[in-house]
Design a protein around this motif. Sequence first.
Motif, short mmCIF file in Angstrom:
data_model
loop_
_atom_site.label_atom_id
_atom_site.label_comp_id
_atom_site.label_asym_id
_atom_site.label_seq_id
_atom_site.Cartn_x
_atom_site.Cartn_y
_atom_site.Cartn_z
N LEU A 77 0.85 -1.20 0.00
CA LEU A 77 0.00 0.00 0.00
C LEU A 77 0.88 1.24 0.00
O LEU A 77 1.57 1.53 0.98
N GLY A 133 5.25 5.37 -3.11
CA GLY A 133 6.43 6.23 -2.99
C GLY A 133 7.68 5.37 -3.10
O GLY A 133 7.61 4.19 -3.48
N PRO A 134 8.84 5.91 -2.75
CA PRO A 134 10.09 5.13 -2.88
C PRO A 134 10.06 3.82 -2.09
O PRO A 134 10.59 2.81 -2.58
N VAL A 158 -0.99 -0.75 -4.49
CA VAL A 158 -2.11 0.19 -4.59
C VAL A 158 -1.60 1.59 -4.26
O VAL A 158 -0.98 1.79 -3.21
N CYS A 180 9.11 17.60 0.12
CA CYS A 180 10.40 16.91 0.20
C CYS A 180 11.48 17.87 -0.30
O CYS A 180 11.26 18.58 -1.27
N GLY A 181 12.63 17.86 0.39
CA GLY A 181 13.73 18.70 -0.06
C GLY A 181 14.35 18.21 -1.36
O GLY A 181 15.08 18.92 -2.03
N ALA A 188 -7.56 5.01 -3.47
CA ALA A 188 -6.99 4.95 -2.12
C ALA A 188 -7.54 3.74 -1.38
O ALA A 188 -8.67 3.29 -1.64
N THR A 213 2.56 3.90 3.29
CA THR A 213 1.74 5.10 3.04
C THR A 213 2.45 6.38 3.45
O THR A 213 1.83 7.45 3.45
N TYR A 252 9.08 13.55 13.55
CA TYR A 252 10.52 13.32 13.48
C TYR A 252 10.99 12.49 14.66
O TYR A 252 10.62 12.74 15.80
#
Length: 361
Positions: free
Chosen positions: A8, A11-12, A31, A42-43, A117, A147, A255
């Motif tokens: 699910l 992204g990377p 998915v 994201c930087g 989604a 996710t 963080y």
Amino acid sequence: MSGRTLILGGGPAGAAAAITLARSGDAPLLVERAAVPAEKVCGEFLGADAAALLEGLGLDLAAMGAVPIRTALFGAGRHRSQMPLPFVAWSLPRLRLDAALLDLAAAAGAELRCGVAAVAAEAHAGGWRLRLADGARLEGARLVLATGKHELRGLARPATGGALGLKLAVEGVELGEAIALLACRGGYAGLQPRAGGGANLCLALAPGTPGLAEAARDPAALLAHVAEGSALAAGLLRAARPGWPRPLAVAGVPYGYLHRGGAGSPGLFRVGDQVAVVPSLCGDGIAMALASGQRAAAAIQAGRGAAAYHAAWAGAVAPGMRLAGLADGLMARAPWALVRGAGAWPRLAGWAARGTRMGLA
Ligand SMILES: Cc1cc2nc3c(=O)[nH]c(=O)nc-3n(C[C@H](O)[C@H](O)[C@H](O)COP(=O)(O)OP(=O)(O)OC[C@H]3O[C@@H](n4cnc5c(N)ncnc54)[C@H](O)[C@@H]3O)c2cc1C
């Protein structure tokens, strides 16, 4: 119950898991809610680990138009310094990176279901069941939860509070092959060249910072917020023009969060930001996403359980996360010390930069 793996999030982390599983003969089903890859907060700084991992997966950053980054500039108030990076880093828009990774996953034989989604996941008949927004239900023997910053109902990370992340494309900024780390009220910003022209400005700010709501809404207020923080930022941003009508924002970035496993839920493999969130600009979230996706896939192939994978991952990244947390705290509380330290002791700063990078490749 199907024996396949459900992934699910595309992204990377999710893409790396899908590529690794598919290349070894499994056919995972991934998915992703976005129909086509979208901009992400994201930087877009790709350090040595990320570059090596991406090369290992088959991506050539230079051929994709990524901009090399060789120098780091630091600014806080009137203090400024610079140091050569102890490795060549790269800047590549997430739009391009995420699309290329999903293409690799599809080419390797993963099934992609994009544009829908998942709304919930539950343990079911010894495996996992996903409920999608279009009413479909998918079943698999295991679930890779990728996710990112977004929680899935029933499986949310036990983390509260968190930083506000903001991103804005800007025109009229000249950086050459450098990234600038710029202290400002409530946190700090990263400014680096953007492949294709202009620069990417990305910030992590503490909630409750004065002026935050305006900066999150209004690009001019955001640029002013950063420029106010240091003479270096004021100079770099003097002729800056917002490239977007408003900044992209994500709230509640936890963080320092690290999922340590425990008994957990059998067959549920957390990867990327769902397993660990390193402070931005002090550590490489993308490298951690790629490496955790690959290691979860390797654990699945080897028949190792999720608990063993989570424990091994926590052990591998905890020291680097601690160092990144220290750098983040220093940047928040005494940025001038970090700026002056990087200028006075570039070898020590280079060692710290390497240490937060964790050697994941
Ligand atoms: C301010 C800031 C700056 C940063 N700068 C850097 C940097 O310069 N360099 C770096 O290496 N890292 C950086 N990071 C960290 C980096 O962005 C993340 O660590 C990385 O994106 C994590 O990858 P991921 O695959 O876990 O999640 P993501 O990249 O967030 O991908 C998650 C995917 O899951 C999908 N998804 C979410 N929920 C659902 C759902 N219910 N159903 C279907 N799909 C879903 C999303 O659409 C998304 O595509 C930064 C983070 C922040 C907040």
